[in-house]
Design an enzyme around this catalytic site. Structure first.
Site, PDB file in Angstrom:
ATOM      1  NE  ARG A 157      58.344  33.468  52.129  1.00 29.52           N
ATOM      2  CZ  ARG A 157      59.245  33.279  51.175  1.00 29.52           C
ATOM      3  NH1 ARG A 157      59.152  32.226  50.388  1.00 29.52           N
ATOM      4  NH2 ARG A 157      60.214  34.152  50.977  1.00 29.52           N
TER       5      ARG A 157
ATOM      6  NE  ARG B 260      49.860  33.934  37.719  1.00 30.19           N
ATOM      7  CZ  ARG B 260      50.234  35.171  37.428  1.00 30.19           C
ATOM      8  NH1 ARG B 260      49.459  36.196  37.762  1.00 30.19           N
ATOM      9  NH2 ARG B 260      51.388  35.388  36.801  1.00 30.19           N
TER      10      ARG B 260
ATOM     11  CG  ASP C 270      42.540  40.931  36.478  1.00 28.87           C
ATOM     12  OD1 ASP C 270      41.805  41.193  35.496  1.00 28.87           O
ATOM     13  OD2 ASP C 270      43.776  40.889  36.407  1.00 28.87           O
TER      14      ASP C 270
ATOM     15  CG  HIS D 272      45.114  37.377  33.892  1.00 27.86           C
ATOM     16  ND1 HIS D 272      45.590  36.105  34.125  1.00 27.86           N
ATOM     17  CD2 HIS D 272      46.040  38.214  34.431  1.00 27.86           C
ATOM     18  CE1 HIS D 272      46.745  36.171  34.769  1.00 27.86           C
ATOM     19  NE2 HIS D 272      47.044  37.446  34.968  1.00 27.86           N
TER      20      HIS D 272
END
Length: 314
Positions: free
Chosen positions: A170, A229, A252, A276
């Protein structure tokens, strides 16, 4: 201290828990083990369907700590509005680094070296020889999301003789291995990368971060690896690049998830999909237990907790 602690792991299987709290075992079952209003420390069940972990939160009027066993907290955030001010939300930093980094390397190597093709050929009894495959050696790897998992991925990349690893988070910072670039520099960094690894949390800033513009800046033949995600990636935009053959992917996590039967990602060219599987390995339980023992001893002794992501009402 007599307040309840809810654990998704049977308490008699965790050595070192402090005396004082009443330990209740709850792993997402329909029936609660006790009155949620008496719970002071809540450990969210791991790898459950959406909504299960947040179900008791509206009734947890005395809760002071919500501890996830996942690195991400996005599955818990919808329930935070029900909590009183001052509740600390902690994640599982330190639990998933080894497992997720291992899978990341496995996905990269499987994709580059064509392992899925070999497995399909084995099913047919066919010797799929001939031709050169890309190696991981000498490849430039860009890691988007350079937290503890991103750093663990780099730890495992180094012995493979990769070209310089490029780190993005970030905000900019320095590490012993080199600089971490801010997200704002991604457009200039993407064209350099042979492999782009996504290990960033899902936030409003990262939702659909990997859109058509992001993907267009990746070099021809580059590999996108998502262990973050699913919604970090715009699935429609990714499918367009995969179906054209310009990019490949190892995923994944997906959006939607679980990936339903018949979804075009299953058969997209150059795509490896795992269900996942980054976190749930034999490495999970001992690390999760160590985290819980440490956190609960800190809680009982009124010492600062680890991994506090946010405090409600702050």
């Amino acid at each position: 201290m007599t307040a309840d602690v809810w654990l998704p792991i049977p308490p008699d299987e965790i050595e070192g828990l402090p005396e004082g709290p009443a330990y209740r075992h709850w792993d997402g079952e329909e029936t609660y083990p006790a009155d949620p209003a008496d719970c002071a420390f809540y450990v969210v069940p791991y790898m459950k369907p959406p909504g299960v972990g947040v179900r008791p939160l509206p009734e947890m009027r005395s809760v002071r700590v919500v501890q996830t066993l996942s690195a991400g907290i996005d599955h818990v955030e919808p329930g935070l509005k029900h909590l009183s001010a001052g509740v600390r939300l902690c994640n599982a930093r330190g639990v998933h680094e080894a497992s997720t980094a291992e899978l990341t390397l496995a996905l990269i190597l499987a994709s580059l070296r064509g392992i899925p093709d070999f497995v399909r050929a084995q099913d047919r009894g066919e010797w799929l020889g001939g031709g050169f495959r890309p190696a991981l050696a000498d490849r430039t790897v860009l890691i988007v999301g350079y937290g503890s998992i991103g750093a663990a991925i780099e730890d495992r990349l180094v012995p493979f003789e990769v070209a310089p690893v490029v780190r993005v988070a970030r905000s900019a910072r320095a590490t012993e291995r080199g600089p971490v670039h801010p997200l704002t520099e991604l457009p200039a960094l993407l064209p350099q990368a042979d492999v782009v690894v996504l290990a960033t949390p899902l936030t409003e800033a990262t939702r659909s971060l990997v859109d058509a513009t992001f993907l267009a800046r990746m070099k021809d033949g580059a590999l996108l690896v998502n262990v973050a995600r699913g919604p970090v990636v715009d699935t429609k935009a990714l499918l367009a690049e995969l179906e054209s053959g310009r990019l490949t992917a190892a995923l994944d996590v997906t959006d939607p998830e679980p990936l339903p039967p018949g979804h075009p990602l299953w058969n997209a060219p150059g795509t490896v999909v795992s269900p996942h599987a980054g976190g749930p390995t034999s490495a999970f339980l001992p690390r999760a237990k160590r985290l819980l023992v440490d956190q609960l001893n800190r809680f009982v002794n009124r010492e600062p907790l680890r991994n506090v992501i946010l405090t409600t009402g702050a």
